[in-house]
Design a protein around this motif. Sequence first.
Motif, mmCIF file in Angstrom:
data_model
loop_
_atom_site.group_PDB
_atom_site.id
_atom_site.type_symbol
_atom_site.label_atom_id
_atom_site.label_comp_id
_atom_site.label_asym_id
_atom_site.label_seq_id
_atom_site.Cartn_x
_atom_site.Cartn_y
_atom_site.Cartn_z
ATOM 1 N N CYS A 1 42.312 59.270 20.777
ATOM 2 C CA CYS A 1 42.310 58.042 21.571
ATOM 3 C C CYS A 1 41.920 58.273 23.026
ATOM 4 C CB CYS A 1 43.658 57.349 21.473
ATOM 5 S SG CYS A 1 43.934 56.637 19.842
ATOM 6 N N PHE B 1 40.419 50.147 24.917
ATOM 7 C CA PHE B 1 39.773 49.731 23.664
ATOM 8 C C PHE B 1 39.872 48.231 23.380
ATOM 9 C CE2 PHE B 1 40.945 54.186 23.424
ATOM 10 C CZ PHE B 1 39.809 54.789 22.910
ATOM 11 N N LYS C 1 42.167 61.414 25.189
ATOM 12 C CA LYS C 1 42.723 62.381 26.150
ATOM 13 C C LYS C 1 41.657 63.351 26.649
ATOM 14 C CE LYS C 1 45.988 63.809 23.458
ATOM 15 N NZ LYS C 1 45.697 62.848 22.391
ATOM 16 N N THR C 2 40.935 63.993 25.715
ATOM 17 C CA THR C 2 39.944 64.981 26.135
ATOM 18 C C THR C 2 38.901 64.318 27.032
ATOM 19 O OG1 THR C 2 40.335 66.223 24.119
ATOM 20 C CG2 THR C 2 38.301 66.715 25.310
ATOM 21 N N ASN C 3 38.512 63.109 26.671
ATOM 22 C CA ASN C 3 37.516 62.402 27.480
ATOM 23 C C ASN C 3 38.013 62.123 28.892
ATOM 24 O OD1 ASN C 3 34.849 61.379 26.115
ATOM 25 N ND2 ASN C 3 36.406 61.562 24.520
ATOM 26 N N HIS D 1 52.528 65.078 24.510
ATOM 27 C CA HIS D 1 51.146 65.001 24.018
ATOM 28 C C HIS D 1 50.304 64.328 25.103
ATOM 29 C CE1 HIS D 1 48.374 63.627 20.437
ATOM 30 N NE2 HIS D 1 47.963 64.753 20.965
ATOM 31 N N PHE E 1 47.982 59.615 25.126
ATOM 32 C CA PHE E 1 47.278 58.727 24.188
ATOM 33 C C PHE E 1 47.381 59.378 22.812
ATOM 34 C CE2 PHE E 1 43.882 58.230 27.803
ATOM 35 C CZ PHE E 1 44.791 57.566 28.601
ATOM 36 N N VAL F 1 37.888 66.359 19.622
ATOM 37 C CA VAL F 1 37.166 65.554 18.641
ATOM 38 C C VAL F 1 35.680 65.610 19.003
ATOM 39 C CG1 VAL F 1 36.839 63.227 17.701
ATOM 40 C CG2 VAL F 1 39.121 63.961 18.446
ATOM 41 N N SER G 1 46.378 60.757 19.008
ATOM 42 C CA SER G 1 45.269 61.605 18.592
ATOM 43 C C SER G 1 43.978 60.788 18.480
ATOM 44 C CB SER G 1 45.582 62.238 17.240
ATOM 45 O OG SER G 1 46.758 63.000 17.348
ATOM 46 N N PHE H 1 33.484 46.043 23.640
ATOM 47 C CA PHE H 1 34.573 46.539 24.468
ATOM 48 C C PHE H 1 34.662 45.719 25.751
ATOM 49 C CE2 PHE H 1 33.815 50.448 21.920
ATOM 50 C CZ PHE H 1 35.123 50.620 21.450
ATOM 51 N N ARG I 1 35.634 68.947 14.930
ATOM 52 C CA ARG I 1 36.188 69.428 16.199
ATOM 53 C C ARG I 1 35.354 70.540 16.809
ATOM 54 N NH1 ARG I 1 41.219 66.932 18.127
ATOM 55 N NH2 ARG I 1 41.646 65.461 16.463
ATOM 56 N N PHE J 1 35.195 55.527 29.569
ATOM 57 C CA PHE J 1 34.680 56.845 29.956
ATOM 58 C C PHE J 1 34.718 57.022 31.484
ATOM 59 C CE2 PHE J 1 33.063 55.790 25.714
ATOM 60 C CZ PHE J 1 33.552 56.881 25.016
ATOM 61 N N ASP K 1 45.550 68.088 26.153
ATOM 62 C CA ASP K 1 46.297 67.683 24.952
ATOM 63 C C ASP K 1 47.812 67.839 25.089
ATOM 64 O OD1 ASP K 1 45.891 66.659 22.217
ATOM 65 O OD2 ASP K 1 46.783 68.544 21.558
HETATM 66 N N1 LIG Z 1 35.475 52.796 24.070
HETATM 67 C C1 LIG Z 1 35.967 53.930 24.529
HETATM 68 N N2 LIG Z 1 36.077 54.993 23.682
HETATM 69 C C2 LIG Z 1 36.599 56.131 24.162
HETATM 70 C C3 LIG Z 1 36.999 56.268 25.528
HETATM 71 N N3 LIG Z 1 37.475 57.522 25.709
HETATM 72 C C4 LIG Z 1 37.386 58.140 24.502
HETATM 73 N N4 LIG Z 1 36.843 57.326 23.570
HETATM 74 C C5 LIG Z 1 36.567 57.681 22.157
HETATM 75 O O1 LIG Z 1 37.767 58.139 21.556
HETATM 76 C C6 LIG Z 1 37.501 59.172 20.613
HETATM 77 C C7 LIG Z 1 38.389 60.363 20.761
HETATM 78 O O2 LIG Z 1 38.577 60.726 22.073
HETATM 79 P P1 LIG Z 1 39.219 62.120 22.519
HETATM 80 O O3 LIG Z 1 39.164 62.150 24.017
HETATM 81 O O4 LIG Z 1 38.553 63.237 21.830
HETATM 82 O O5 LIG Z 1 40.703 62.019 21.938
HETATM 83 P P2 LIG Z 1 42.024 62.890 22.169
HETATM 84 O O6 LIG Z 1 43.069 61.910 22.604
HETATM 85 O O7 LIG Z 1 41.746 64.028 23.059
HETATM 86 O O8 LIG Z 1 42.351 63.385 20.682
HETATM 87 P P3 LIG Z 1 43.202 64.593 20.014
HETATM 88 O O9 LIG Z 1 42.487 65.857 20.315
HETATM 89 O O10 LIG Z 1 43.156 64.218 18.564
HETATM 90 O O11 LIG Z 1 44.619 64.560 20.524
HETATM 91 C C8 LIG Z 1 36.031 59.529 20.758
HETATM 92 O O12 LIG Z 1 35.331 58.981 19.668
HETATM 93 C C9 LIG Z 1 35.617 58.854 22.053
HETATM 94 O O13 LIG Z 1 34.288 58.457 22.017
HETATM 95 C C10 LIG Z 1 36.842 55.127 26.398
HETATM 96 O O14 LIG Z 1 37.167 55.148 27.584
HETATM 97 N N5 LIG Z 1 36.328 54.002 25.837
#
Ligand SMILES: Nc1nc2c(ncn2[C@@H]2O[C@H](COP(=O)(O)OP(=O)(O)OP(=O)(O)O)[C@@H](O)[C@H]2O)c(=O)[nH]1
Length: 609
Positions: free
Chosen positions: A275, A504, A277-279, A251, A271, A322, A273, A512, A391, A517, A298
């Motif tokens: 948390c 986080f 990853k996409t970012n 994952h 990371f 997300v 779900s 934070f 999503r 980001f 993912d």
């Molecule tokens: N404070 C903070 N929040 C973050 C950061 N990166 C992501 N987030 C928050 O985390 C949440 C989900 O992030 P995603 O990147 O969509 O999560 P993912 O891990 O791809 O999730 P899945 O698709 O469920 O596997 C969002 O609400 C973001 O705003 C960061 O570096 N700092």
Amino acid sequence: MSESSDQKVIDAAPTTHAKLAAWVQEVAELTKPDHVYWVDGSQEENDRLTAELVKSGTLQKLTDPTFPNSFAAFSDPKDVARVEERTFICSEDKKDAGFTNNWEEPVKMKSMLTGIFDGAMRGRTMYVIPFVMGPLDAEAPQYGVELTDSAYVVTSMRIMARIGDDVLRKMETEDAFFVPALHSVGAPLADGQEDVAWPCNAEKWIVHFPEERSIWSYGSGYGGNALLGKKCYALRIASVMARDEGWLAEHMLILKLTNPEGKSYNVAAAFPSACGKTNLALLDPTIDGWKAETLGDDINWMRIGKEGELRGVNPEYGLFGVAPGTGWSTNPNAMRAITKGNSIFTNVALTDEGGVWWEGMTDEAPAHLTDWLGNDWTPDSGRPAAHPNSRFCTPISQVDMLAQEYYSPDGVEIHAILFGGRRKTTIPLVTQARSWTNGIFMGSTLSSETTAAAAGAVGVVRRDPMAMLPFIGYNAGDYLNHWDSIESKANPERLPKIFLVNWFRRNAEGGFAWPGFGDNSRVLKWAIDRIEGKADAVETPIGFVPTGDSIDLTGLDMTPAEVEAAVAVDKDEWDTELASIEEWYAKFGEALPVSLRGELDGLKERLGA
Ligand SMILES: Nc1nc2c(ncn2[C@@H]2O[C@H](COP(=O)(O)OP(=O)(O)OP(=O)(O)O)[C@@H](O)[C@H]2O)c(=O)[nH]1
Ligand SMILES: O=C([O-])CC(=O)C(=O)O
Ligand SMILES: [Mn+2]
């Protein structure tokens, strides 16, 4: 079903793949759909299906030109996330499912499910979706076929995986093995009964038969429960294949970074779900001279290459991201991909202009929206407009920063692995592992506050080994052992370096401790500089953390002292953490690898506990 219509199903099967034809026939006889339709994956077909979905009310076509050729769907309010309590790994031996999975005897489960699927597709069309996870020109393409009674699933699968005729033709020439993946929303229609916009069933079953490599999913139309190439195949079933064949199905996002000297590094990061990853996969670096390119957001399939290096491939074709928190200021790359269109949004809010919106898309919320439940919404409504697990589903090819190697069946060499969770305290911003096994220890004890990506309470700290807790398709102890064993199978000099990260952590004021980001590029720079032997670190009992001035803070309103606070290892917090890790490890019993027990003992000693 009458004999003549049974005959029709056999005659209609446009395939020379005997096993596939027989399985489709068998499922059609059981589930009794009105029609069986073989999905070719074409644009015309997709246009037709989406038009039908608009007519039936499942999809709304967006009319705001910002979102061309895009649609919004609104689920049943009780069908908004993965359902871990209803997810089963039915291995022949209960021991092989381990304590992290629900288990039932396969014969018993099959016979129960056969009862449930009997007539489940009445009044509907059964779609046959041939798909492949990863490139079709891979040495051994990983095929699957999903049978589903949901056109929403067909059109979403077309974004998330390579599907259709090309796949079927290649599968036929190779008479290839495929993962049979059966899905029904569990809402048969009686004669003349009108359909609802989001058919589903209160009773849900997400079931995997690991030895047989098959999947049965019932009752939900939501992403992770229904798009069976994703979590069910590419993680749960694939993790079992990977165990048997000596590779890893994880994952993880994959990101390519190029430093100012022009040297490239590929980073994989696990990371849980929702948390980040996409970012991180779509990172916009805030430091000069660094370039980031996306490989995956993912799922990462890692095999050992010819030179003993670990190589990662993203088996997916789209992003299922997300929505909330994805915005022009936090993730412009995602926004650019989304606004190219060809996307399906689920459980977001609608604007008065016929576009979509979610919390965090723009700094200021529109004055009026229709929320995901269809109610009027204004900024002072006091509730979110989009569901927290809403999503966007978007083709990965629309990501401008997509790395060319995404299309390479051989994938890329992975140079660093990050494990990360969502923790307010205790876990430093970044820690480098002391060794491979110490890194596996970090992964095995990874913890995170739960999110809206799964049904259940949000914000509770739970252990989530390698961010795979809901996705390990076999015994979690064997899984950790498998990870540990990679060291002896790979070239030790080419093994990725392992880091633990936490974007986080909170500071004394409750905000934070790290901006996150795009600024996460600064942490990645430190990690890569560590690999190159250029960055300073302090040795702590848990691993190596940056010195206050070893993180590049250029252009950032932050001091080295604040970095030190973000990476601090607090003795009291770690005493509590140790107790919680002990409890976690106790659950594995005999299955816990001895090497990890050794790692825990070492940590205790270093902490003076
Ligand atoms: N404070 C903070 N929040 C973050 C950061 N990166 C992501 N987030 C928050 O985390 C949440 C989900 O992030 P995603 O990147 O969509 O999560 P993912 O891990 O791809 O999730 P899945 O698709 O469920 O596997 C969002 O609400 C973001 O705003 C960061 O570096 N700092
Ligand atoms: O599976 C889903 O529905 C979405 C996802 O990536 C996750 O929950 O990790
Ligand atoms: Mn995920």
